[in-house]
Scaffold this motif. Sequence first.
Motif, PDB file in Angstrom:
ATOM      1  N   LEU A 277      -7.553 -16.748  -3.155  1.00  0.00           N
ATOM      2  CA  LEU A 277      -6.957 -15.644  -3.909  1.00  0.00           C
ATOM      3  C   LEU A 277      -7.634 -15.360  -5.253  1.00  0.00           C
ATOM      4  CD1 LEU A 277      -3.169 -16.158  -3.098  1.00  0.00           C
ATOM      5  CD2 LEU A 277      -4.855 -14.688  -1.970  1.00  0.00           C
ATOM      6  N   THR A 278      -8.757 -16.034  -5.525  1.00  0.00           N
ATOM      7  CA  THR A 278      -9.574 -15.653  -6.683  1.00  0.00           C
ATOM      8  C   THR A 278     -11.038 -15.679  -6.254  1.00  0.00           C
ATOM      9  OG1 THR A 278     -10.015 -17.863  -7.606  1.00  0.00           O
ATOM     10  CG2 THR A 278      -7.927 -16.819  -8.217  1.00  0.00           C
ATOM     11  N   ALA A 279     -11.839 -14.836  -6.848  1.00  0.00           N
ATOM     12  CA  ALA A 279     -13.264 -14.790  -6.509  1.00  0.00           C
ATOM     13  C   ALA A 279     -13.947 -16.095  -6.882  1.00  0.00           C
ATOM     14  CB  ALA A 279     -13.929 -13.612  -7.235  1.00  0.00           C
ATOM     15  N   GLU A 280     -13.516 -16.691  -8.013  1.00  0.00           N
ATOM     16  CA  GLU A 280     -14.129 -17.936  -8.477  1.00  0.00           C
ATOM     17  C   GLU A 280     -13.880 -19.078  -7.485  1.00  0.00           C
ATOM     18  OE1 GLU A 280     -13.516 -15.176 -11.754  1.00  0.00           O
ATOM     19  OE2 GLU A 280     -12.143 -16.033 -10.277  1.00  0.00           O
ATOM     20  N   SER A 281     -12.643 -19.184  -7.008  1.00  0.00           N
ATOM     21  CA  SER A 281     -12.316 -20.284  -6.098  1.00  0.00           C
ATOM     22  C   SER A 281     -12.977 -20.103  -4.727  1.00  0.00           C
ATOM     23  CB  SER A 281     -10.801 -20.415  -5.938  1.00  0.00           C
ATOM     24  OG  SER A 281     -10.229 -19.244  -5.378  1.00  0.00           O
ATOM     25  N   ARG A 282     -13.115 -18.851  -4.290  1.00  0.00           N
ATOM     26  CA  ARG A 282     -13.769 -18.618  -3.000  1.00  0.00           C
ATOM     27  C   ARG A 282     -15.218 -19.086  -3.023  1.00  0.00           C
ATOM     28  NH1 ARG A 282     -10.872 -13.698  -3.359  1.00  0.00           N
ATOM     29  NH2 ARG A 282     -12.745 -12.515  -3.965  1.00  0.00           N
ATOM     30  N   ALA A 283     -15.836 -19.017  -4.205  1.00  0.00           N
ATOM     31  CA  ALA A 283     -17.246 -19.414  -4.331  1.00  0.00           C
ATOM     32  C   ALA A 283     -17.407 -20.862  -4.776  1.00  0.00           C
ATOM     33  CB  ALA A 283     -17.944 -18.498  -5.335  1.00  0.00           C
ATOM     34  N   ALA A 284     -16.309 -21.520  -5.109  1.00  0.00           N
ATOM     35  CA  ALA A 284     -16.376 -22.875  -5.662  1.00  0.00           C
ATOM     36  C   ALA A 284     -16.252 -23.938  -4.572  1.00  0.00           C
ATOM     37  CB  ALA A 284     -15.277 -23.062  -6.707  1.00  0.00           C
ATOM     38  N   ASP A 285     -16.620 -25.151  -4.924  1.00  0.00           N
ATOM     39  CA  ASP A 285     -16.487 -26.291  -4.011  1.00  0.00           C
ATOM     40  C   ASP A 285     -15.040 -26.760  -3.944  1.00  0.00           C
ATOM     41  OD1 ASP A 285     -19.206 -26.212  -3.715  1.00  0.00           O
ATOM     42  OD2 ASP A 285     -19.604 -27.840  -5.127  1.00  0.00           O
ATOM     43  N   SER A 286     -14.708 -27.393  -2.847  1.00  0.00           N
ATOM     44  CA  SER A 286     -13.444 -28.113  -2.715  1.00  0.00           C
ATOM     45  C   SER A 286     -13.716 -29.586  -2.997  1.00  0.00           C
ATOM     46  CB  SER A 286     -12.869 -27.957  -1.308  1.00  0.00           C
ATOM     47  OG  SER A 286     -12.632 -26.597  -0.995  1.00  0.00           O
ATOM     48  N   GLU A 287     -12.714 -30.273  -3.551  1.00  0.00           N
ATOM     49  CA  GLU A 287     -12.912 -31.680  -3.922  1.00  0.00           C
ATOM     50  C   GLU A 287     -11.753 -32.532  -3.420  1.00  0.00           C
ATOM     51  OE1 GLU A 287     -12.936 -34.339  -7.988  1.00  0.00           O
ATOM     52  OE2 GLU A 287     -14.106 -32.475  -7.993  1.00  0.00           O
ATOM     53  N   PHE A 288     -12.087 -33.739  -2.958  1.00  0.00           N
ATOM     54  CA  PHE A 288     -11.097 -34.661  -2.418  1.00  0.00           C
ATOM     55  C   PHE A 288     -11.404 -36.068  -2.935  1.00  0.00           C
ATOM     56  CE2 PHE A 288     -12.326 -31.327   0.481  1.00  0.00           C
ATOM     57  CZ  PHE A 288     -11.136 -30.735   0.852  1.00  0.00           C
ATOM     58  N   GLU A 289     -10.361 -36.812  -3.280  1.00  0.00           N
ATOM     59  CA  GLU A 289     -10.571 -38.188  -3.742  1.00  0.00           C
ATOM     60  C   GLU A 289      -9.379 -39.050  -3.341  1.00  0.00           C
ATOM     61  OE1 GLU A 289     -12.460 -40.218  -7.634  1.00  0.00           O
ATOM     62  OE2 GLU A 289     -10.576 -39.152  -8.025  1.00  0.00           O
ATOM     63  N   LEU A 290      -9.664 -40.245  -2.842  1.00  0.00           N
ATOM     64  CA  LEU A 290      -8.636 -41.197  -2.474  1.00  0.00           C
ATOM     65  C   LEU A 290      -8.882 -42.522  -3.173  1.00  0.00           C
ATOM     66  CD1 LEU A 290      -9.463 -39.714   0.584  1.00  0.00           C
ATOM     67  CD2 LEU A 290      -7.256 -40.763   1.022  1.00  0.00           C
ATOM     68  N   ILE A 291      -7.782 -43.167  -3.562  1.00  0.00           N
ATOM     69  CA  ILE A 291      -7.822 -44.535  -4.064  1.00  0.00           C
ATOM     70  C   ILE A 291      -6.979 -45.357  -3.098  1.00  0.00           C
ATOM     71  CG2 ILE A 291      -7.360 -46.073  -6.003  1.00  0.00           C
ATOM     72  CD1 ILE A 291      -7.491 -43.651  -7.850  1.00  0.00           C
ATOM     73  N   PHE A 292      -7.559 -46.382  -2.510  1.00  0.00           N
ATOM     74  CA  PHE A 292      -6.854 -47.146  -1.493  1.00  0.00           C
ATOM     75  C   PHE A 292      -7.285 -48.608  -1.517  1.00  0.00           C
ATOM     76  CE2 PHE A 292     -10.663 -45.333   0.356  1.00  0.00           C
ATOM     77  CZ  PHE A 292     -11.207 -46.357   1.132  1.00  0.00           C
ATOM     78  N   VAL A 293      -6.573 -49.426  -0.774  1.00  0.00           N
ATOM     79  CA  VAL A 293      -6.850 -50.862  -0.704  1.00  0.00           C
ATOM     80  C   VAL A 293      -7.044 -51.256   0.754  1.00  0.00           C
ATOM     81  CG1 VAL A 293      -6.008 -53.189  -1.214  1.00  0.00           C
ATOM     82  CG2 VAL A 293      -5.434 -51.296  -2.742  1.00  0.00           C
ATOM     83  N   GLU A 294      -8.080 -51.994   1.022  1.00  0.00           N
ATOM     84  CA  GLU A 294      -8.313 -52.536   2.358  1.00  0.00           C
ATOM     85  C   GLU A 294      -8.918 -53.933   2.231  1.00  0.00           C
ATOM     86  OE1 GLU A 294      -8.372 -52.990   6.400  1.00  0.00           O
ATOM     87  OE2 GLU A 294      -7.305 -51.503   5.182  1.00  0.00           O
ATOM     88  N   GLN A 295      -8.308 -54.882   2.918  1.00  0.00           N
ATOM     89  CA  GLN A 295      -8.741 -56.276   2.906  1.00  0.00           C
ATOM     90  C   GLN A 295      -8.867 -56.812   1.482  1.00  0.00           C
ATOM     91  OE1 GLN A 295     -12.136 -57.045   5.452  1.00  0.00           O
ATOM     92  NE2 GLN A 295     -11.343 -55.739   7.087  1.00  0.00           N
ATOM     93  N   GLY A 296      -7.905 -56.437   0.671  1.00  0.00           N
ATOM     94  CA  GLY A 296      -7.845 -56.966  -0.694  1.00  0.00           C
ATOM     95  C   GLY A 296      -8.756 -56.294  -1.686  1.00  0.00           C
ATOM     96  N   VAL A 297      -9.538 -55.301  -1.269  1.00  0.00           N
ATOM     97  CA  VAL A 297     -10.469 -54.621  -2.168  1.00  0.00           C
ATOM     98  C   VAL A 297      -9.978 -53.198  -2.424  1.00  0.00           C
ATOM     99  CG1 VAL A 297     -12.839 -53.808  -2.490  1.00  0.00           C
ATOM    100  CG2 VAL A 297     -12.413 -55.989  -1.349  1.00  0.00           C
ATOM    101  N   ARG A 298      -9.970 -52.819  -3.676  1.00  0.00           N
ATOM    102  CA  ARG A 298      -9.608 -51.446  -4.054  1.00  0.00           C
ATOM    103  C   ARG A 298     -10.855 -50.570  -3.998  1.00  0.00           C
ATOM    104  NH1 ARG A 298      -7.147 -49.614  -9.993  1.00  0.00           N
ATOM    105  NH2 ARG A 298      -7.697 -47.422  -9.834  1.00  0.00           N
ATOM    106  N   TYR A 299     -10.704 -49.384  -3.428  1.00  0.00           N
ATOM    107  CA  TYR A 299     -11.805 -48.424  -3.325  1.00  0.00           C
ATOM    108  C   TYR A 299     -11.390 -47.095  -3.938  1.00  0.00           C
ATOM    109  CZ  TYR A 299     -13.699 -51.615   0.244  1.00  0.00           C
ATOM    110  OH  TYR A 299     -14.178 -52.705   0.922  1.00  0.00           O
ATOM    111  N   GLU A 300     -12.346 -46.400  -4.526  1.00  0.00           N
ATOM    112  CA  GLU A 300     -12.174 -45.022  -4.975  1.00  0.00           C
ATOM    113  C   GLU A 300     -13.293 -44.209  -4.333  1.00  0.00           C
ATOM    114  OE1 GLU A 300     -11.967 -44.637  -9.207  1.00  0.00           O
ATOM    115  OE2 GLU A 300     -10.561 -46.316  -9.428  1.00  0.00           O
TER     116      GLU A 300
END
Length: 427
Positions: free
Chosen positions: A95-118
Amino acid sequence: MLIEFSVTNYRSILERQTLNMAASPYFKELESLNTFITNQNDAVPRLLRSTVLYGPNASGKSSLIKALLFVKRQVLYSQKESQAGDEIDVIPFKLTAESRAADSEFELIFVEQGVRYEYGFRCNYERVTEEWLFAYPLGRAQKWFHRVFDATTNKDAYKFSTSFLGGRQRQMWAAQTRPNALFFSTAIQLNNEQLKPAFDWFKSRLRVIDSLQNFSSSYTLQCCSKDEDRKRVVEFMNSADLSITDIKLQETIFSADTLPTDLPAPIREELIKSMAGRKLIEPRFFHKDANTQESIEFDENEESDGTRALFAFAGPWLDVLENERILVVDELDTSLHPLLVHHLVKRLHHEGTKAQLIFTTHDTTLLSQKLLRRDQVWFMEKDAQAATKLYPLSDFSPRDNEAVERGYLNGRYGGVPFLKELDFYGL
C-alpha cells in the motif's frame, strides 16, 4: 524453543513487528505451569509455553503465521527446490510505493540443543540481499556468517568468523549459493555439520499450520497403526470427555462408487485413474452401549465434526508434547469447540513439557487469568496506513485479576473490529 520472531514489510505488516515468547519477570502468576526455564545459561530467559493472538478479521494475524511458514520453507527448500532465476515468493506490504520496492526482513531467536541462535535475512522477489547468523554456544555471541549484497559489484560479500568452521569450504559454500537461495540452506545441502542443529530446529522442531479447515487425519491414522500410540490417541480423546473405548483401522480398496454422483466427469475420470487400486485406511470408533456396555462401532461419518477434528489433531498434538516442538496454528478454534481449545491449552500447561503453542483465535473466553498470564496475550490491529500493529496486553499494565475479557470486548486494549451501526430492516 522459540524466544522471539520479528518481521518487516511482509503482506499486511509494514514496520518491524516482534512476537516475544520470553516470560515477563514482573508477572508471577501461573509461573510453574505456564512458563519454563531451559536449564541452560543466562543467555536464555524463562519462556512462555503458549501465546494467543487476538484481532479482528484482516488485522494481520494470518500474515504473522504465514511469515513464519515462509521463513521455514526458505530455510528448508530455497537451495534444494528453486532454480536460478526463479522469483522468491515473498509478498511485501503493497500500500505504499516505498514498501513495494523495499526488501522484506525476517529474524528469529531460538534455542536448540542448549545453544541460542539469532538468524535472519532480507530479500525481495529477485534475491536475498542480506543474511546473518549469531550463535551463543558458551553464552557469548559468535557471529558465524554475514552475507550482504553489494549493488556496485552485483555480488554477495561474505564475512565469516573463526568460530564458523570449514576453512576453504566456506568460500565454496558461498560460491554455490544462488542469489535467490539462502546460504544457510546451501551450506546444509553441501553437508555442513556445524549448522545442522539450527537447521533441524526449522525442520523438526517448528510446526506451522496455517489452516485447520482442510487438516488431514493422515498422521493420526499412521499413529494408530501402532498399539501403544493408538492407546495414547484414545486416552487423549477421552480426556476431552468423548467416551471412546477404542479406535480401529479399516483398510479398503478405492472404488469409484464412493465418489459423489455430481462430480464433474473430467475430475471423476482423473480421480479414478490416479486412485485405481489404492488402499484406503479409515478409522472406526467404538463406544459402549448405554445398557449392555457392549462396544458399538461407528464409522467416521457418524461422528461429530468436533470428534473428527480432534482426531485429526490428536496425532500432531501428542507429537508436539512428546518431542517438545513449537506448534503455530492459525485460528485454532475454526474446527474445535471452545471448550476443546481450553482443554488443549490446559493440557499443554500441565504436561511439564518445553513444547510451545502460538495460536490465533476469536474465542475471548480464553482471556481468563486463571488460564493465561498477562504476558501470554497479544493483540493485532491496523493503523491509519492499514498496516498491522502487534502489541502485548502487558502494554496496558493490567491489574492482577483484571477482567481482561470484558476489557477487550469493550475496546480498552484495541484489536477489535469497528462496527458501524446499520439499519438492517431499512435496506
